[in-house]
Design a protein around this motif. Structure first.
Motif, PDB file in Angstrom:
ATOM      1  N   ALA A 205      -3.232 -94.061 -22.007  1.00  0.00           N
ATOM      2  CA  ALA A 205      -4.324 -95.290 -22.005  1.00  0.00           C
ATOM      3  C   ALA A 205      -4.253 -96.301 -23.973  1.00  0.00           C
ATOM      4  N   PHE A 206      -4.204 -95.310 -24.610  1.00  0.00           N
ATOM      5  CA  PHE A 206      -4.109 -95.821 -26.493  1.00  0.00           C
ATOM      6  C   PHE A 206      -2.791 -96.030 -26.761  1.00  0.00           C
ATOM      7  N   ALA A 207      -1.538 -95.878 -25.999  1.00  0.00           N
ATOM      8  CA  ALA A 207      -0.316 -96.259 -26.072  1.00  0.00           C
ATOM      9  C   ALA A 207      -0.132 -97.891 -25.526  1.00  0.00           C
ATOM     10  N   ALA A 208      -0.435 -97.814 -24.094  1.00  0.00           N
ATOM     11  CA  ALA A 208      -0.526 -98.391 -23.785  1.00  0.00           C
ATOM     12  C   ALA A 208      -1.105 -99.771 -23.469  1.00  0.00           C
ATOM     13  N   GLY A 209      -2.290 -99.863 -24.278  1.00  0.00           N
ATOM     14  CA  GLY A 209      -3.531-100.562 -25.127  1.00  0.00           C
ATOM     15  C   GLY A 209      -2.812-101.562 -26.156  1.00  0.00           C
ATOM     16  N   GLN A 210      -1.782-100.922 -27.307  1.00  0.00           N
ATOM     17  CA  GLN A 210      -1.331-101.017 -28.062  1.00  0.00           C
ATOM     18  C   GLN A 210      -0.180-102.008 -27.856  1.00  0.00           C
ATOM     19  N   ALA A 211       0.903-101.629 -26.584  1.00  0.00           N
ATOM     20  CA  ALA A 211       1.732-102.077 -26.197  1.00  0.00           C
ATOM     21  C   ALA A 211       1.541-103.706 -25.956  1.00  0.00           C
ATOM     22  N   MET A 212      -0.075-103.584 -25.180  1.00  0.00           N
ATOM     23  CA  MET A 212      -0.505-104.659 -24.599  1.00  0.00           C
ATOM     24  C   MET A 212      -0.192-105.837 -25.493  1.00  0.00           C
ATOM     25  N   ALA A 213      -1.364-105.485 -26.760  1.00  0.00           N
ATOM     26  CA  ALA A 213      -0.930-106.513 -27.997  1.00  0.00           C
ATOM     27  C   ALA A 213       0.302-106.815 -28.558  1.00  0.00           C
TER      28      ALA A 213
END
Length: 179
Positions: free
Chosen positions: A166-174
């Protein structure tokens, strides 16, 4: 004295207060001064829930946000209650699905698929961690490794893989959003 003010806003049960505590803990480990305040309606799920972080170079003189640098809105319950704290320097991060009409004005607004991404990972309860990853990447308030370490330390171990994803997906979204 320079300060950064962040508000996590939405409805009870979304993990907003936890997200704010995790970010505050990571910032404190860096030696930053952080004041946190919470407000929520007296219901366990639903109803307005919010948490403010005031991050300061020196001692924070007031624990409530007065001029937001970042506003994270994960539900309609959090819509509208913080608009008076927005300024041209503010960045609003809103869930694209749960907040279909986010605040617009003389500030930056990003409507992103936090809840949809969490569901695609298999659990909508990590919406807050997806959003925290995005906030971390966009704000550059602390190293992502440090924040992820706090996420893992402050959540049940059985969710480590899910929280990492989840954290990695949020980072990738940014990464796909211009600074």
């Amino acid at each position: 004295m320079a300060t950064t003010e962040i508000r996590f806003s939405g409805s009870g049960g979304q993990g907003l207060l936890l997200s704010a505590r995790i970010l505050a803990a990571a910032l404190a480990l860096q030696g930053r001064n952080v004041a946190q305040s919470n407000a929520y309606e007296p219901v366990s799920r639903g109803g307005l829930s919010r948490s403010d972080l005031v991050i300061s170079e020196g001692e924070a003189d007031f624990p409530l946000a007065r001029r937001l640098d970042y506003l994270l809105i994960l539900d309609l319950a959090g819509l509208g209650v913080s608009d008076h704290l927005l300024s041209p320097r503010s960045v609003v991060l809103a869930d694209a699905e749960l907040v279909p009409d986010p605040p617009r004005g003389d500030f930056r607004t990003l409507a992103l698929p936090f809840a949809e991404t969490a569901r695609s990972l298999g659990n909508p309860r990590v919406t807050n961690i997806v959003a925290l990853g995005t906030l971390c990447a966009l704000s550059e308030l602390c190293p992502p490794e440090l924040l992820l370490e706090r996420v893992l330390a402050m959540t049940p171990a059985k969710f480590d893989r899910l929280n990492r994803d989840a954290f990695a997906a949020g980072q990738a979204m940014a990464v796909h959003e211009p600074a």
